[in-house]
Design an enzyme around this catalytic site. Structure first.
Site, short mmCIF file in Angstrom:
data_model
loop_
_atom_site.label_atom_id
_atom_site.label_comp_id
_atom_site.label_asym_id
_atom_site.label_seq_id
_atom_site.Cartn_x
_atom_site.Cartn_y
_atom_site.Cartn_z
N LYS A 93 0.78 -1.11 -0.04
CA LYS A 93 -0.10 -0.27 -0.21
C LYS A 93 0.62 1.04 -0.13
O LYS A 93 1.02 1.86 -0.65
CB LYS A 93 -0.31 0.52 1.00
CG LYS A 93 -1.97 1.40 1.46
CD LYS A 93 -3.07 1.07 2.46
CE LYS A 93 -3.79 2.56 2.47
NZ LYS A 93 -4.83 2.38 3.32
N HIS B 246 -8.68 -30.02 -35.32
CA HIS B 246 -9.16 -28.97 -35.21
C HIS B 246 -10.19 -29.94 -34.56
O HIS B 246 -11.24 -30.52 -34.33
CB HIS B 246 -10.07 -29.17 -36.60
CG HIS B 246 -9.73 -28.39 -37.47
ND1 HIS B 246 -8.66 -26.74 -37.90
CD2 HIS B 246 -9.38 -28.84 -38.90
CE1 HIS B 246 -8.02 -26.59 -38.68
NE2 HIS B 246 -8.41 -27.14 -39.22
#
Length: 531
Positions: free
Chosen positions: A138, A283
């Site tokens: 922070k 595929h």
């Protein structure tokens, strides 16, 4: 760039800490530490103060309280450019702390221990560590927060060059710190949800889906693009050492998004079998799958199914690839080969194909592997699919077919040879896009009809795709036949037996058609839709 004068070091993972602390000390930085970390540094002849010297309180409550003190958090959190903050810490005799080097109790490793006691699990929930990390992150403008040993060397180098750390470095460290505490809290929450009220026993799997879905992944690869060139893409890892996301690429150009999707499909299908098997994928659908006494034999049989579609395919196998298999695979243009390992001779053979990707994958189901706590359920037993505004979650389709599931519904029972072929076809059909029909012989696919809007069309296309004789094959269907026409089409192609889930309102008509055509039919009671 403010100079770092004082640092707190308190780590569970002590990798590289001694060398890092020695470099900090050589730069005149005062070191403050806790418990085992302080002992490690003293044993290495590094000057360090105990946290109790800073706070004026001893570590207490079996180590539960040692850094939760205003002289720790005030020293971290006060803004150096705010006169009121500076006056407040001066009034209370709080010294500035300019660097926090912390990593957390090994909660995840503890949770992964078989039969771990509830008390041990709770005691490995870190409190002081996350608090210091969040305070430092922070106040990143004034404090550097270091949560990973992988950052030690770069931080030490920057300090030696500049005498301080840049704001850019401190911000990157703060971002990493918040990610670390978020992942830690997520692992705790996900693990504790697996403990039913009253039992205080960690369950290996959750009985129900959690009310909040928590998943943590780490990016390990930016991809050139996604499914199409206009889409951006990246691959993320669960932090384990297994599965496709954590595979080791041994050679070849970088993997594409579509390569990885096909690679997963090939790997999944190959892992269905105990005997040597080769799955050739295009595929996401298998265009050829076969077993054999060796991988080389399995590959040749898989290729026979559809050699045209196999061109540019992706291969998955369940055995280390040897020179014999490599010799055969080398003859065809392939995009990717995935295997548990490649022997030296195989790698040498493939080396001439510079663009061919060789990918070594560790099976996620290996009981000896480690997996971050809180992720094993989602990654092993759940499938996620994005939808607009949310996500769908389901169990993975790992339902094995038991002998008791098989029900002969026709007048003629399948022969032993037909049954073996039916069970092989059933395993392959599970990995074919719905609607799916697979024609096969024992250990070899013959024709694959994938992704059709009607089951009868899947039967027709599977037969049309066949390069090998269809006479005497069997067929697998991933779901029930809504009408007898699919069965009639399969019989017309030359198949002699069918395996399917059953469950249609017209099952009697379908069975009657099979009897009329002389087919044997097995019901499984299990459906394998794949959308």
């Amino acid at each position: 760039m403010s100079k770092i004068q004082r640092a707190i070091l308190s780590v569970t993972d002590k990798t590289g800490l001694v060398d890092f602390a020695r470099k900090l000390s050589s730069l005149g930085i005062e070191l403050i530490s806790t418990g085992g970390t302080a002992k490690l540094l003293r044993d290495a002849q590094i000057n360090v103060k105990d946290i109790s010297d800073l706070t004026g309180f001893p570590e207490m409550l079996d180590g539960r309280v040692k850094t939760l003190h205003p002289k720790v958090h005030g020293g971290i959190l006060h803004r150096r450019q705010d006169p009121k903050h500076v006056a407040a810490v001066a009034e209370h005799g709080i010294a500035p702390i300019d660097m926090v080097v912390v990593n957390l109790y090994a909660f995840e490793k503890t949770a992964a221990k078989p039969g771990v006691a509830f008390e041990e699990l709770i005691e490995n929930i870190d409190i002081g560590g996350p608090s210091m990390i969040r305070s430092a992150a922070k106040n990143f403008h004034d404090v550097a927060v270091v949560t990973s040993p992988s950052d030690y060397d770069s931080i030490a180098d920057e300090l030696c060059r500049s005498g301080a750390l840049s704001q850019e470095t401190k911000w990157k460290l703060a971002q990493k710190a918040f990610a670390a505490t978020a992942a830690y809290d997520s692992a705790i929450a996900s693990t504790l949800e697996r403990i039913p009220a009253g039992s205080f026993q960690l369950q290996p799997e959750m009985a129900t889906f959690p009310s909040t879905l928590r998943l943590t992944f780490h990016k390990n690869l930016d991809l050139r693009y996604g499914e199409n060139p206009h889409q951006k893409a990246a691959m993320y890892s669960d932090g384990s050492n297994a599965g496709v996301a954590n595979a080791m690429q041994l050679q070849g150009k970088e993997l594409s998004y579509n390569n990885i999707v096909d690679l997963q499909a090939a790997w999944d299908l190959a892992q269905e079998f105990d005997e040597p098997v080769v799955a050739i994928i295009k595929h996401t659908n298998p265009c050829g799958t076969a077993t054999g006494k060796t991988l080389a034999e399995a590959y040749k049989r898989a290729l026979e199914c559809d050699p045209v579609s196999a061109f540019g395919g992706v291969i998955g196998v369940n055995r280390p690839i040897d020179a014999e298999a490599a010799e055969e695979m080398h003859k065809l243009f392939l995009e990717v080969i995935a295997a548990p390992a490649f022997d030296e001779a195989a790698q040498k053979k493939f080396a001439s194909k510079k663009n061919l990707r060789l990918v070594q994958v560790t099976d996620p189901r290996n009981p000896g592997r480690t997996r971050p706590a809180g992720t094993e359920i989602a990654l092993r037993n759940w499938v996620l699919k994005n939808i607009s505004g949310g996500v769908l979650v389901q169990d993975t389709d790992v339902r094995p077919l038991e002998d008791a599931d098989l029900k002969v519904v026709t007048k003629r029972a399948p022969t032993h040879e037909e049954t073996r072929a039916l069970l092989f076809a059933w395993k392959v059909c599970k990995h074919v896009k719905s609607n799916a029909i697979v024609y096969a012989r024992d250990g070899q696919t013959v024709g694959v009809g994938a992704g059709q809007m009607s089951r009868v069309d899947a039967a027709k296309i599977g037969a049309m795709k066949a390069q090998l004789p269809l006479q005497g094959t069997v067929a697998a269907s991933d779901a029930f036949f809504p009408f007898p026409d699919g069965v009639e089409e399969i019989a017309k192609a030359g198949a002699t037996a069918i395996i399917q889930p059953g469950g249609s309102q017209r099952d009697p008509e379908v069975i009657a058609a099979a009897d009329r055509l002389g087919l044997a039919m097995l019901f499984t009671g299990v459906r394998h839709f794949r959308h």
